[in-house]
Design a protein around this motif. Structure first.
Motif, PDB file in Angstrom:
ATOM      1  N   GLN A   1       1.851  -0.619   6.671  1.00 27.53           N
ATOM      2  CA  GLN A   1       1.998  -0.570   8.578  1.00 27.53           C
ATOM      3  C   GLN A   1       2.168  -2.018   9.137  1.00 27.53           C
ATOM      4  N   SER A   2       2.538  -2.480   8.982  1.00 30.34           N
ATOM      5  CA  SER A   2       2.312  -4.772   8.412  1.00 30.34           C
ATOM      6  C   SER A   2       2.282  -4.489  10.465  1.00 30.34           C
ATOM      7  N   ASN A   3       2.419  -3.727  11.245  1.00 30.35           N
ATOM      8  CA  ASN A   3       2.669  -4.714  12.803  1.00 30.35           C
ATOM      9  C   ASN A   3       2.358  -3.312  13.699  1.00 30.35           C
ATOM     10  N   ILE A   4       1.441  -2.547  13.649  1.00 30.41           N
ATOM     11  CA  ILE A   4       1.122  -1.788  14.417  1.00 30.41           C
ATOM     12  C   ILE A   4      -0.151  -1.782  15.495  1.00 30.41           C
ATOM     13  N   TYR A   5      -0.831  -3.271  15.228  1.00 32.84           N
ATOM     14  CA  TYR A   5      -1.652  -3.621  16.244  1.00 32.84           C
ATOM     15  C   TYR A   5      -1.596  -4.616  17.131  1.00 32.84           C
ATOM     16  N   PRO A   6      -1.227  -5.079  18.165  1.00 32.65           N
ATOM     17  CA  PRO A   6      -1.245  -6.310  19.137  1.00 32.65           C
ATOM     18  C   PRO A   6      -1.896  -7.909  18.475  1.00 32.65           C
ATOM     19  N   GLY A   7      -1.019  -8.892  17.939  1.00 28.17           N
ATOM     20  CA  GLY A   7      -1.448 -10.097  17.325  1.00 28.17           C
ATOM     21  C   GLY A   7      -2.636  -9.787  16.197  1.00 28.17           C
ATOM     22  N   ILE A   8      -2.124  -8.989  15.395  1.00 27.63           N
ATOM     23  CA  ILE A   8      -2.891  -8.471  13.814  1.00 27.63           C
ATOM     24  C   ILE A   8      -1.865  -8.363  13.178  1.00 27.63           C
ATOM     25  N   THR A   9      -1.145  -9.043  11.993  1.00 24.90           N
ATOM     26  CA  THR A   9      -0.321  -8.938  10.503  1.00 24.90           C
ATOM     27  C   THR A   9      -1.239  -8.108   9.809  1.00 24.90           C
ATOM     28  N   LEU A  10      -0.686  -6.705   8.816  1.00 23.71           N
ATOM     29  CA  LEU A  10      -0.783  -7.068   7.133  1.00 23.71           C
ATOM     30  C   LEU A  10      -0.151  -6.458   6.297  1.00 23.71           C
ATOM     31  N   SER A  11      -0.543  -7.402   5.832  1.00 23.22           N
ATOM     32  CA  SER A  11       0.446  -7.830   4.220  1.00 23.22           C
ATOM     33  C   SER A  11      -0.404  -6.921   3.069  1.00 23.22           C
ATOM     34  N   ALA A  12       0.238  -7.064   1.654  1.00 24.33           N
ATOM     35  CA  ALA A  12      -0.095  -6.556   0.657  1.00 24.33           C
ATOM     36  C   ALA A  12       1.030  -7.250  -0.634  1.00 24.33           C
ATOM     37  N   ASN A  13       1.368  -8.000  -0.350  1.00 24.77           N
ATOM     38  CA  ASN A  13       1.294  -9.042  -1.310  1.00 24.77           C
ATOM     39  C   ASN A  13       1.717  -8.571  -3.063  1.00 24.77           C
ATOM     40  N   GLN A  14       2.694  -7.924  -3.568  1.00 32.20           N
ATOM     41  CA  GLN A  14       2.563  -7.235  -5.121  1.00 32.20           C
ATOM     42  C   GLN A  14       2.109  -8.442  -5.585  1.00 32.20           C
ATOM     43  N   LEU A  15       1.112  -9.036  -6.936  1.00 33.92           N
ATOM     44  CA  LEU A  15       1.115 -10.151  -7.314  1.00 33.92           C
ATOM     45  C   LEU A  15       1.770  -9.827  -8.746  1.00 33.92           C
ATOM     46  N   SER A  16       1.513  -8.226  -9.270  1.00 34.78           N
ATOM     47  CA  SER A  16       1.619  -8.543 -10.720  1.00 34.78           C
ATOM     48  C   SER A  16       1.860  -6.834 -10.481  1.00 34.78           C
ATOM     49  N   TYR A  17       2.766  -6.053 -11.906  1.00 34.72           N
ATOM     50  CA  TYR A  17       2.686  -4.594 -12.426  1.00 34.72           C
ATOM     51  C   TYR A  17       3.346  -5.338 -13.539  1.00 34.72           C
ATOM     52  N   GLN A  18       2.046  -4.159 -14.467  1.00 33.12           N
ATOM     53  CA  GLN A  18       2.543  -4.335 -15.907  1.00 33.12           C
ATOM     54  C   GLN A  18       1.424  -3.638 -17.073  1.00 33.12           C
ATOM     55  N   SER A  19       2.192  -3.624 -18.116  1.00 32.94           N
ATOM     56  CA  SER A  19       1.707  -2.221 -18.791  1.00 32.94           C
ATOM     57  C   SER A  19       0.763  -3.356 -19.898  1.00 32.94           C
ATOM     58  N   HIS A  20      -0.559  -1.849 -20.515  1.00 33.42           N
ATOM     59  CA  HIS A  20      -0.736  -2.805 -21.307  1.00 33.42           C
ATOM     60  C   HIS A  20      -1.227  -2.637 -22.686  1.00 33.42           C
ATOM     61  N   MET A  21      -0.193  -3.229 -23.156  1.00 31.71           N
ATOM     62  CA  MET A  21       0.868  -2.130 -25.288  1.00 31.71           C
ATOM     63  C   MET A  21      -0.927  -2.497 -26.347  1.00 31.71           C
ATOM     64  N   ASP A  22      -1.367  -2.884 -25.541  1.00 30.47           N
ATOM     65  CA  ASP A  22      -2.995  -3.279 -26.506  1.00 30.47           C
ATOM     66  C   ASP A  22      -3.838  -2.000 -26.878  1.00 30.47           C
ATOM     67  N   TYR A  23      -3.584  -1.501 -25.228  1.00 28.52           N
ATOM     68  CA  TYR A  23      -4.243   0.228 -25.312  1.00 28.52           C
ATOM     69  C   TYR A  23      -3.528   0.922 -26.203  1.00 28.52           C
ATOM     70  N   SER A  24      -4.003   1.681 -27.139  1.00 26.35           N
ATOM     71  CA  SER A  24      -3.432   2.839 -27.930  1.00 26.35           C
ATOM     72  C   SER A  24      -3.867   3.915 -28.431  1.00 26.35           C
ATOM     73  N   LEU A  25      -5.156   4.069 -27.528  1.00 27.57           N
ATOM     74  CA  LEU A  25      -6.484   5.019 -27.063  1.00 27.57           C
ATOM     75  C   LEU A  25      -5.451   6.777 -27.393  1.00 27.57           C
ATOM     76  N   SER A  26      -4.297   6.813 -26.122  1.00 28.15           N
ATOM     77  CA  SER A  26      -4.263   7.308 -26.350  1.00 28.15           C
ATOM     78  C   SER A  26      -2.121   7.746 -26.990  1.00 28.15           C
ATOM     79  N   ASP A  27      -1.904   8.990 -25.536  1.00 27.10           N
ATOM     80  CA  ASP A  27      -0.049   8.895 -25.831  1.00 27.10           C
ATOM     81  C   ASP A  27       0.404   8.069 -25.170  1.00 27.10           C
ATOM     82  N   HIS A  28      -1.048   7.798 -24.061  1.00 24.37           N
ATOM     83  CA  HIS A  28       0.389   7.177 -22.164  1.00 24.37           C
ATOM     84  C   HIS A  28      -0.427   4.994 -22.884  1.00 24.37           C
ATOM     85  N   LYS A  29       0.447   4.438 -22.012  1.00 27.26           N
ATOM     86  CA  LYS A  29       0.275   2.826 -21.851  1.00 27.26           C
ATOM     87  C   LYS A  29      -0.661   2.760 -20.897  1.00 27.26           C
ATOM     88  N   PRO A  30      -1.483   2.151 -21.182  1.00 26.96           N
ATOM     89  CA  PRO A  30      -2.512   1.788 -19.090  1.00 26.96           C
ATOM     90  C   PRO A  30      -1.351   1.145 -18.482  1.00 26.96           C
TER      91      PRO A  30
END
Length: 346
Positions: A274-303
């Motif tokens: 909720q980026s602009n709900i307080y006067p004079g204050i800006t909130l942000s969450a810029n996403q820098l990465s989104y990835q799977s980790h194929m090197d980890y094969s412990l289970s039937d899901h990848k992290p």
């Protein structure tokens, strides 16, 4: 000229992994936690905060009696201890687990830390499915981290939607102004959400598209994307579309799909600001990465992991995070009422 002053400028690392009841005993987590120089945070720095969610951790009585913390939490703590991280909190609901670690310098800026859990298995009686969460005041803003494990199998879409609404309805906190998940200024929701691909493509056809990296075409069939567009569930949250192969279902110990199930992006990370709900204050969450980790094969899901640049900025004013906390969490606080998702079925 308007200038911005940062109250907080943090890199937050999120991770979700369905570990299929396996022990972390022989796992080296340095690569998974970006401790080997592969960080996606600005200036190649380590994250300021780690929030990690697991599904299907072992719940055998022997394990629970021997360790105060789950072995996965202890393994993470061992990996992060040398980097001066400390555990903030953890919450476990049967096999669903969330844990949070932070650099020591940030601890004084964390207040009103709470955990919560909601069972959705067997109509809310059983905790094999559901959600656990950690909420807190972080540099004066309300932040909720939610890790969930929703109903499994292709045909259980209705149950997954019901699980989501049950979590939203039943998760309650004590912090003034932040009683519910979506009252928070920042929400990060992740886990084995178990959404599959709509339609009747065979597992072999899906694998062929994956082998040819036709992810965009497959994601048009993704149940989570379709639900968010229709407003049935998760519509208040945003997701950067995965640019990696489906993370389920693999033959354990390999990178080969087990085609008894159709490959799907079950493991996801979403967020809301909720980026602009307080006067004079800006909130942000810029996403820098989104990835799977194929090197980890412990289970039937990848992290799956993601990093976010969490910022709290003021325009031509200087607030301390203590003053911002009083504004957001204090007795005079009345944050703008967030948008609500439509009731299920509407």
């Amino acid at each position: 000229m308007v200038t911005a002053t940062a109250i907080a400028d943090l890199c937050i690392f999120l991770l979700t992994w369905n570990v299929g009841t396996h022990s972390p005993r022989n796992q080296d987590l340095n690569s998974l936690l970006s401790l080997n120089g592969t960080t996606t945070c600005p200036d190649n720095q380590l994250p300021d905060i780690y929030v990690i969610g697991f599904q299907e951790v072992s719940t055998t009585p022997q394990v629970l009696k021997i360790f105060h913390d789950d072995p996965w939490v202890l393994k993470i703590a061992d990996s992060l201890h040398k980097q001066q991280f400390v555990k903030v909190d953890s919450k476990q609901l049967q096999g669903i687990l969330i844990t949070m670690f932070a650099q020591h310098k940030h601890i004084p800026h964390m207040k009103e830390i709470e955990t919560e859990a909601t069972r959705t298995g067997l109509g809310g009686l059983w905790g094999n499915k559901g959600a656990v969460s950690i909420r807190l005041s972080l540099y004066g803003t309300g932040v909720a981290f939610v890790c969930s494990h929703l109903a499994a199998h292709d045909e259980k879409l209705k149950e997954r939607i019901e699980d989501y609404h049950q979590i939203v309805d039943n998760h309650k906190y004590n912090a003034q102004g932040y009683r519910r998940i979506f009252d928070h200024d920042f929400v990060f929701w992740f886990g084995d959400l178990n959404f599959r691909l709509s339609g009747d493509m065979s597992a072999w056809d899906i694998r062929t598209d994956v082998d040819n990296q036709r992810y965009a075409e497959l994601l048009k069939l993704d149940q989570l994307n379709l639900l968010r567009e229709k407003g049935n569930a998760f519509s208040l949250l945003e997701e950067q579309l995965p640019n990696f192969a489906p993370t389920f279902k693999f033959e354990e110990g390999t990178n080969d799909y087990n085609l008894k199930r159709r490959p799907a992006w079950c493991d996801r990370i979403l967020h809301r600001v909720q980026s602009n709900i307080y006067p004079g204050i800006t909130l942000s969450a810029n996403q820098l990465s989104y990835q799977s980790h194929m090197d980890y094969s412990l289970s039937d899901h990848k992290p799956v992991s993601a990093t976010f640049n969490y910022k709290v900025e003021t325009a031509n004013r200087t607030y301390t995070d203590e003053e911002l906390h009083e504004m957001t969490h204090g007795s005079a606080s009345s944050p703008a009422t967030p948008n609500r998702e439509p009731e299920k079925g509407k």
